[in-house]
Design a protein around this motif. Structure first.
Motif, PDB file in Angstrom:
ATOM      1  N   SER A  55      43.669  44.399  42.695  1.00 53.54           N
ATOM      2  CA  SER A  55      44.476  45.255  41.830  1.00 53.54           C
ATOM      3  C   SER A  55      45.896  44.709  41.746  1.00 53.54           C
ATOM      4  O   SER A  55      46.445  44.206  42.732  1.00 53.54           O
ATOM      5  CB  SER A  55      44.485  46.680  42.386  1.00 53.54           C
ATOM      6  N   LEU A 143      39.037  46.035  42.620  1.00 47.29           N
ATOM      7  CA  LEU A 143      39.785  46.661  41.534  1.00 47.29           C
ATOM      8  C   LEU A 143      39.737  48.187  41.573  1.00 47.29           C
ATOM      9  O   LEU A 143      40.403  48.839  40.782  1.00 47.29           O
ATOM     10  CB  LEU A 143      39.238  46.184  40.174  1.00 47.29           C
ATOM     11  N   ASP A 145      37.560  51.936  41.389  1.00 46.63           N
ATOM     12  CA  ASP A 145      36.516  52.514  40.535  1.00 46.63           C
ATOM     13  C   ASP A 145      37.152  53.090  39.272  1.00 46.63           C
ATOM     14  O   ASP A 145      37.624  54.230  39.256  1.00 46.63           O
ATOM     15  CB  ASP A 145      35.758  53.600  41.307  1.00 46.63           C
ATOM     16  N   HIS A 146      37.170  52.308  38.189  1.00 42.54           N
ATOM     17  CA  HIS A 146      37.745  52.727  36.914  1.00 42.54           C
ATOM     18  C   HIS A 146      36.731  52.474  35.802  1.00 42.54           C
ATOM     19  O   HIS A 146      35.787  51.688  35.973  1.00 42.54           O
ATOM     20  CB  HIS A 146      39.033  51.960  36.611  1.00 42.54           C
ATOM     21  N   THR A 149      36.558  48.710  35.071  1.00 46.46           N
ATOM     22  CA  THR A 149      36.340  47.743  36.152  1.00 46.46           C
ATOM     23  C   THR A 149      35.255  46.724  35.812  1.00 46.46           C
ATOM     24  O   THR A 149      35.465  45.511  35.943  1.00 46.46           O
ATOM     25  CB  THR A 149      35.979  48.473  37.460  1.00 46.46           C
TER      26      THR A 149
END
Length: 253
Positions: A55, A143, A145-146, A149
């Motif tokens: 990130s 990264l 949890d989006h 991602t």
């Protein structure tokens, strides 16, 4: 036997090689060597972690923007390399020289076959390296949890395949051939170069990437087609990024 190039032409080719390398994979190699020195002077390599796809901001929206920008700007040296290739006098079309014209289905099939061979070998080398204590713990997806991602990880895998294979073979091998170097000196030197920018992961991945580079190099020098290697590299990274648990299954370090 080396080709008889004018001294000025040789200087130009070497300058272009150095310039493209310094802006891309060569820069990564220098950082990887320093990172390895940092790791080994702190403690055992097996205790270290090599985190990929990290990130870049605690704020998800800005993190997405940073990720896209990072991928985009990383591709700029590829455009530079392709531009320099187009400026060669009396050269064949770029698509022909790189082996990217037609045969899309066959290229994907060959890339998948290469992935199968390399993928199994990669897991074996990683497991062996962890057991011997010469490989860091690789964490390929960091990264969070989006919603974005998975698309970003896929783009990152595509970026790696394009950058590495175009610069190493599409540009590097082509320039070394013009400078008069033979097949195996090119294959071995580029395999070592490929492995050098993976040194931050430890000695095991260095050895594994030398082997991968030799296989890739032999294929490219014999077949003259770049796309199967781009596909193979993309699939290797995509599987690694999207299924990080695979590495944990063989992590016995």
């Amino acid at each position: 036997m080396r080709s008889e190039l004018e001294p000025q032409e040789k200087k130009r080719l070497w300058f272009e090689l150095g310039l493209v390398a310094a802006l891309s994979l060569g820069q990564s190699a220098v950082y990887a060597i320093v990172r390895l020195a940092d790791i080994t002077t702190r403690g055992p390599i097996s205790d270290a972690q090599a985190k990929l796809n990290t990130s870049l901001s605690p704020r998800p929206g800005f993190d997405l923007v940073y990720q896209i920008l990072d991928i985009g700007f990383t591709l700029v040296p590829v455009l530079l390399a392709l531009y320099l290739l187009t400026r060669d006098p009396n050269a064949a079309p770029l698509s022909t020289r790189l082996g990217v014209n037609g045969q899309c289905g066959k290229d994907l099939g060959r890339g998948t076959l290469i992935f199968t061979i390399i993928g199994i070998g990669t897991l074996a080398v990683y497991a062996g390296g962890r057991a011997l204590g010469i490989t860091a713990e690789i964490q390929p997806a960091n990264l969070g949890d989006h919603w974005w991602t998975i698309p970003v990880l896929i783009l990152a895998a595509a970026k790696n395949g394009i950058v590495e294979e175009v610069i190493i073979f599409g540009f590097g091998a082509e320039r070394l051939q013009r400078l008069g170097y033979g097949m195996w000196p090119i294959i071995i030197s580029l395999a070592i170069f490929r492995a050098s920018y993976h040194l931050y992961q430890g000695i095991g991945p260095f050895i594994g990437n030398v082997a991968m580079g030799i296989i890739f190099g032999w294929y490219f020098m014999r077949r003259g087609r770049l796309m199967p290697l781009v596909w193979a590299h993309f699939i290797i990274d995509a599987v690694g990024f999207l299924a990080p648990g695979i590495l944990s299954l063989v992590d016995i370090g």
